[in-house]
Enzyme design. Structure first.
Site, PDB file in Angstrom:
ATOM      1  N   GLU A  21      -6.151   5.842  -6.180  1.00 58.49           N
ATOM      2  CA  GLU A  21      -6.291   4.944  -7.321  1.00 58.49           C
ATOM      3  C   GLU A  21      -7.724   4.974  -7.843  1.00 58.49           C
ATOM      4  O   GLU A  21      -8.657   5.184  -7.052  1.00 58.49           O
ATOM      5  CB  GLU A  21      -5.915   3.511  -6.917  1.00 58.49           C
TER       6      GLU A  21
ATOM      7  N   ARG B 259       0.853  -1.188   0.000  1.00 55.89           N
ATOM      8  CA  ARG B 259       0.000   0.000   0.000  1.00 55.89           C
ATOM      9  C   ARG B 259       0.887   1.235   0.000  1.00 55.89           C
ATOM     10  O   ARG B 259       1.872   1.303   0.751  1.00 55.89           O
ATOM     11  CB  ARG B 259      -0.931   0.024   1.224  1.00 55.89           C
TER      12      ARG B 259
ATOM     13  N   HIS C 149      -1.523  -1.421 -10.020  1.00 60.60           N
ATOM     14  CA  HIS C 149      -2.026  -2.282  -8.943  1.00 60.60           C
ATOM     15  C   HIS C 149      -2.447  -3.656  -9.486  1.00 60.60           C
ATOM     16  O   HIS C 149      -3.602  -4.060  -9.397  1.00 60.60           O
ATOM     17  CB  HIS C 149      -3.200  -1.628  -8.205  1.00 60.60           C
TER      18      HIS C 149
END
Length: 329
Positions: free
Chosen positions: A265, A236, A285
């Site tokens: 995001e 993260r 991601h």
């Protein structure tokens, strides 16, 4: 029940074997990303069960207050994107399996993809070739170098094993209990956090994002890294102090980074500083984005829905809500 699955970008959920668990329910799948509160409220006005894919959509009080029919949010992993107190006040159960004993092999494998891509400058080399040029630089081998694992849990331990297979020295920094586990598994534990950042050629972050770990990597930590070192983050972004990584890369310590996660995001802004640094490999991601991992994750998510429908909610993170009026009606 009326179930809505948000942010299924590639319309994958309905193709999974575990999707059959939702047979008989009224399921809506959204393939786009919407964060505007009013637009989301209109989309979810009849939803009774909301399925979230990781932290793709923020679920905060202004939205929850408009979802009068919502009874359950089912997801997997941590939930910094959900206002748990607001859910509790509104009588909405939040079920989230923490998969403590289930390694994410997809994330561990992808971490290694980023390590190799960063050390061998693969995206930059590919871009050079496509531009009509040849080799643009000289990479580095990893055998014999020191791999730092910050956070020795279900993913970090797997990444450490891969490092050993590559002939690397593995050094761990984590909570004392995790360092003891690493030593029991045959790995060295750093004597201090400062020594850890100074010694490693590659550091990979593997921690949950909770209050205690938010900003746990400081600018001073990064400043201790080698000019030839690589920092990898598939966990993260907020584990690192805001702006600290960009500033550190500009100053040359560490010399490189490979990141799969960001403060906000999805990243749509092509001027994002990390996207415009030649010493950074950026991916959107992707760590957990494999069909195999989706089967594991959605099985947990759908099982939570089935348990709720049977009157036995599981993995409830706000258990005080179980006596609320919304649950009873």
């Amino acid at each position: 029940m009326k179930i809505t699955i948000l942010d299924d970008y590639h319309d994958t959920a309905r193709t999974l074997n575990c999707y059959a668990k939702l047979a008989g329910h009224d399921v809506t799948i959204c393939n786009d990303h919407v964060q505007d509160v009013n637009a989301l409220a209109a989309r979810l006005k009849d939803t009774e069960v909301l399925v979230l894919i990781r932290e793709r959509t923020q679920i905060r009080a202004p939205l929850i207050g408009q979802l009068g029919k919502l009874k359950l949010i089912s997801q997997r992993s941590v939930y910094p994107h959900i206002d748990i107190d607001a859910c509790t006040q509104a009588g909405v159960i939040v079920s989230s399996s923490q998969h403590a004993d289930t390694p994410s092999y997809s994330t561990a494998e992808f971490t290694w993809a980023l390590i190799l891509a960063g050390m061998r400058q693969l995206p930059q080399q590919v871009a050079s070739l496509k531009a009509g040029n040849w080799q643009m630089g000289v990479g580095a081998t990893i055998r014999g170098k020191t791999l730092g694992i910050y956070g020795y849990g279900r993913i970090g331990s797997v990444v450490a094993g891969y490092g050993k297979a590559f002939g690397m020295k593995v050094l761990v920094w984590a909570r004392e209990a995790s360092r003891a586990k690493a030593r029991a598994d045959g790995y060295a534990a750093a004597p201090t956090k400062e020594a850890f950042f100074e010694a490693c050629d590659i550091i990979s972050l593997h921690m949950r994002l909770v209050d205690a770990t938010r900003g746990i990597v400081k600018a001073g930590d990064l400043a201790r890294m080698k000019t030839t070192a690589l920092l990898v983050n598939t966990s993260r972004a907020p584990l690192i102090e805001p702006d600290a990584l960009v500033d550190a890369l500009k100053s040359g310590r560490p010399g490189m980074a490979a990141v799969d996660v960001y403060e906000q995001e999805p990243v749509r802004d092509t001027t994002h500083p990390l996207l415009n640094m030649n010493n950074v490999v950026c991916t959107p991601h992707l760590g957990y984005v494999t069909r195999d991992e989706y089967e594991v994750q959605f099985t947990d998510i759908f099982d939570q829905i089935i348990s709720y429908a049977a009157g036995n909610p599981t993995n409830v993170v706000n258990p005080q809500v179980l006596q609320s009026a919304r649950l009873r009606r």
